[in-house]
Design a protein around this motif. Structure first.
Motif, mmCIF file in Angstrom:
data_model
loop_
_atom_site.group_PDB
_atom_site.id
_atom_site.type_symbol
_atom_site.label_atom_id
_atom_site.label_comp_id
_atom_site.label_asym_id
_atom_site.label_seq_id
_atom_site.Cartn_x
_atom_site.Cartn_y
_atom_site.Cartn_z
ATOM 1 N N ARG A 187 0.832 -1.203 0.000
ATOM 2 C CA ARG A 187 0.000 0.000 0.000
ATOM 3 C C ARG A 187 0.869 1.257 0.000
ATOM 4 O O ARG A 187 0.601 2.215 -0.735
ATOM 5 C CB ARG A 187 -0.933 -0.007 1.204
ATOM 6 C CG ARG A 187 -2.002 1.077 1.171
ATOM 7 C CD ARG A 187 -2.949 0.950 2.348
ATOM 8 N NE ARG A 187 -3.707 -0.296 2.288
ATOM 9 C CZ ARG A 187 -3.552 -1.328 3.115
ATOM 10 N NH1 ARG A 187 -2.654 -1.253 4.090
ATOM 11 N NH2 ARG A 187 -4.275 -2.418 2.986
ATOM 12 N N ARG A 188 1.919 1.258 0.817
ATOM 13 C CA ARG A 188 2.819 2.413 0.842
ATOM 14 C C ARG A 188 3.505 2.584 -0.507
ATOM 15 O O ARG A 188 3.691 3.709 -0.993
ATOM 16 C CB ARG A 188 3.858 2.247 1.957
ATOM 17 C CG ARG A 188 3.301 2.448 3.362
ATOM 18 C CD ARG A 188 4.414 2.750 4.349
ATOM 19 N NE ARG A 188 5.429 1.703 4.357
ATOM 20 C CZ ARG A 188 5.424 0.648 5.168
ATOM 21 N NH1 ARG A 188 4.425 0.502 6.046
ATOM 22 N NH2 ARG A 188 6.375 -0.252 5.129
ATOM 23 N N GLY A 189 3.902 1.456 -1.116
ATOM 24 C CA GLY A 189 4.523 1.541 -2.436
ATOM 25 C C GLY A 189 3.574 2.087 -3.482
ATOM 26 O O GLY A 189 3.961 2.875 -4.342
ATOM 27 N N ALA A 190 2.309 1.672 -3.414
ATOM 28 C CA ALA A 190 1.307 2.158 -4.365
ATOM 29 C C ALA A 190 1.087 3.658 -4.195
ATOM 30 O O ALA A 190 0.942 4.393 -5.179
ATOM 31 C CB ALA A 190 -0.004 1.399 -4.171
ATOM 32 N N ILE A 191 1.081 4.132 -2.954
ATOM 33 C CA ILE A 191 0.927 5.564 -2.709
ATOM 34 C C ILE A 191 2.105 6.331 -3.297
ATOM 35 O O ILE A 191 1.943 7.410 -3.890
ATOM 36 C CB ILE A 191 0.787 5.836 -1.202
ATOM 37 C CG1 ILE A 191 -0.566 5.319 -0.705
ATOM 38 C CG2 ILE A 191 0.934 7.330 -0.891
ATOM 39 C CD1 ILE A 191 -0.746 5.400 0.793
ATOM 40 N N GLY A 192 3.308 5.767 -3.191
ATOM 41 C CA GLY A 192 4.477 6.394 -3.798
ATOM 42 C C GLY A 192 4.349 6.475 -5.313
ATOM 43 O O GLY A 192 4.719 7.491 -5.929
ATOM 44 N N ASP A 193 3.828 5.419 -5.929
ATOM 45 C CA ASP A 193 3.613 5.436 -7.378
ATOM 46 C C ASP A 193 2.594 6.498 -7.766
ATOM 47 O O ASP A 193 2.780 7.221 -8.758
ATOM 48 C CB ASP A 193 3.120 4.059 -7.856
ATOM 49 C CG ASP A 193 4.183 2.983 -7.740
ATOM 50 O OD1 ASP A 193 5.380 3.326 -7.711
ATOM 51 O OD2 ASP A 193 3.817 1.794 -7.671
#
Length: 202
Positions: free
Chosen positions: A153-159
């Motif tokens: 989820r954190r990675g998706a927010i970064g994307d």
């Protein structure tokens, strides 16, 4: 019925090969320019001054592809199995990487215009979108990797933050000529945008 899955090793090796080839292709226009300069008797200093746009565009795209590849490596190093949809997501990601040398050559050799900016930054945006699609797919299929849901989820927010900044940089690069592609420096604000998106999510 359980979807067929595959070991990820061949996918990772294939992606690595595609990225290596794409990064190598970035330098080819400069090599051609060196040959032409040698035939014309151009000095080294004159060559560097005349082709500084090509050199800058090469370095910019090389760094961006390297960053995309590093993110891809981090994302898939803990993927245990891949499915056909995940293969197609990776094929879309590789398509954007393979295409990037084309707008890079345009950026270094042609006059800047809005369509050129759309092709270049639009390609970067699509690469980031494919990265996001992979994370979202892994979130929906948690058995395919050993990432925690929160990590994905954190990675998706970064994307999403990067996509937003690319979309902001695009019209600036296209129409604010004194700034141009320096608008891509907006990516340094990825972390504050991520924090803002995280607060909004909560």
């Amino acid at each position: 019925m359980t979807a067929q899955t595959f070991a990820p090793e061949r996918l990772k090796a294939f992606v690595d090969a595609v990225v290596a080839i794409a990064m190598t292709l970035l330098i080819l226009p400069l090599l051609e320019s060196v040959s032409e300069a040698a035939n014309d008797g151009t000095s080294t200093g004159a060559f560097l001054a005349e082709h500084r746009g090509q050199i800058v565009s090469f370095l910019l795209s090389f760094v961006l592809i390297a960053l995309f590849w590093m993110e891809h490596h981090r994302q898939y190093e803990r993927v245990l199995r891949v499915t056909s949809p995940l293969l197609f997501i990776n094929a879309a990601w590789m398509l954007t990487i393979v295409w990037l040398p084309v707008p890079t050559a345009m950026l270094g050799q042609m006059d800047t215009d809005p369509l050129q900016a759309l092709l270049y930054i639009g390609t970067l945006t699509m690469t980031q979108a494919a990265t996001l699609a992979g994370k979202l797919y892994l979130m929906r299929h948690p058995t395919l990797s050993d990432f925690t849901a929160e990590k994905l989820r954190r990675g998706a927010i970064g994307d999403i933050a990067a996509i937003i900044l690319f979309c902001v940089a695009l019209p600036i690069a296209a129409w604010v000529h004194p700034i141009g592609y320096f608008a891509l420096l907006l990516l340094v604000f990825s972390t504050p945008v991520e924090k803002l998106l995280e607060r909004l999510r909560r």
